[in-house]
Design an enzyme around this catalytic site. Structure first.
Site, PDB file in Angstrom:
ATOM      1  N   HIS A 143       0.840  -1.205   0.000  1.00  0.00           N
ATOM      2  CA  HIS A 143       0.000   0.000   0.000  1.00  0.00           C
ATOM      3  C   HIS A 143       0.879   1.261   0.000  1.00  0.00           C
ATOM      4  CE1 HIS A 143      -3.596   2.386   1.608  1.00  0.00           C
ATOM      5  NE2 HIS A 143      -2.579   3.205   1.793  1.00  0.00           N
ATOM      6  N   GLU A 144       1.873   1.281   0.900  1.00  0.00           N
ATOM      7  CA  GLU A 144       2.725   2.478   1.000  1.00  0.00           C
ATOM      8  C   GLU A 144       3.591   2.637  -0.262  1.00  0.00           C
ATOM      9  OE1 GLU A 144       1.655   4.289   3.200  1.00  0.00           O
ATOM     10  OE2 GLU A 144       0.832   2.855   4.624  1.00  0.00           O
ATOM     11  N   HIS A 147       2.016   4.497  -2.992  1.00  0.00           N
ATOM     12  CA  HIS A 147       2.020   5.968  -2.873  1.00  0.00           C
ATOM     13  C   HIS A 147       3.230   6.587  -3.590  1.00  0.00           C
ATOM     14  CE1 HIS A 147      -1.451   6.803  -0.380  1.00  0.00           C
ATOM     15  NE2 HIS A 147      -1.067   5.969   0.570  1.00  0.00           N
TER      16      HIS A 147
HETATM   17 ZN    ZN Z   1      -2.377   5.275   2.008  1.00  0.00          ZN
END
Ligand code: ZN
Length: 175
Positions: A143-144, A147
């Protein structure tokens, strides 16, 4: 004293940019950013945060899994800053699981991620580290990492039906 940083939200163009690799980890600005991200993710009941979420478009993330109000069943680990991380290998198996994002309040998504990964990153002292991860921590990492590429979890769901509100998510948790 660490400072709490403002978390930008979906719609801010920074969240759609590609983040830069960090070259000088010992720079005061980067070390301060690490301390401030550690404080910010803790205060926000997050289990992870990426620097682009505080409008700093760098490849720096904190993984800070612990049980909290937003993720009651998260495993506990020491909050770990990871700089310029990359995936070395991953399982073929993917699993779907619920995610939220401090930059997308009120929404949860059931997102497929690799079940296990091996990663390499630089720690805050500039030392290269390798780590094997599984399950929820793997999910945080992926998830990170997204980004850093301008991708958010709502882009990753297989169907719009896999997006629900926080209120409905809380009902699933208590079932
Ligand atoms: Zn996030």
């Amino acid at each position: 004293m660490a400072e709490l940083l403002e978390i930008i939200e979906l719609g801010d163009p920074i969240l759609r940019q590609t983040a830069q690799a960090i070259e000088n980890i010992q720079d005061d600005r980067i070390q301060t950013l690490i301390d401030n991200l550690l404080a910010t993710v803790k205060q926000a009941n997050g289990v992870g945060i990426a620097a682009p979420q505080v409008a700093e478009s760098y490849q720096l993330m904190i993984i800070a899994s612990r049980p909290n109000l937003r993720y009651p069943t998260a495993p506990s680990m020491e909050p770990t800053p990871m700089i310029n991380p990359r995936i070395l290998s991953h399982s073929t198996e993917t699993v779907k699981g619920w995610e939220g994002c401090l930059s997308i309040p009120g929404i949860r998504g059931n997102v497929p991620r690799y079940q296990a990964i091996e990663v390499e990153f630089l720690d805050r002292f500039g030392k290269s580290q390798k780590m094997e991860m599984t399950d929820f921590v793997t999910r945080i990492f992926q998830h990170e990492s997204d980004h850093f590429h301008g991708i958010v979890f709502v882009d990753r769901v297989e169907s719009p039906a896999d997006l629900i509100t926080e209120k409905e998510y809380q009902k699933i948790l208590t079932k």
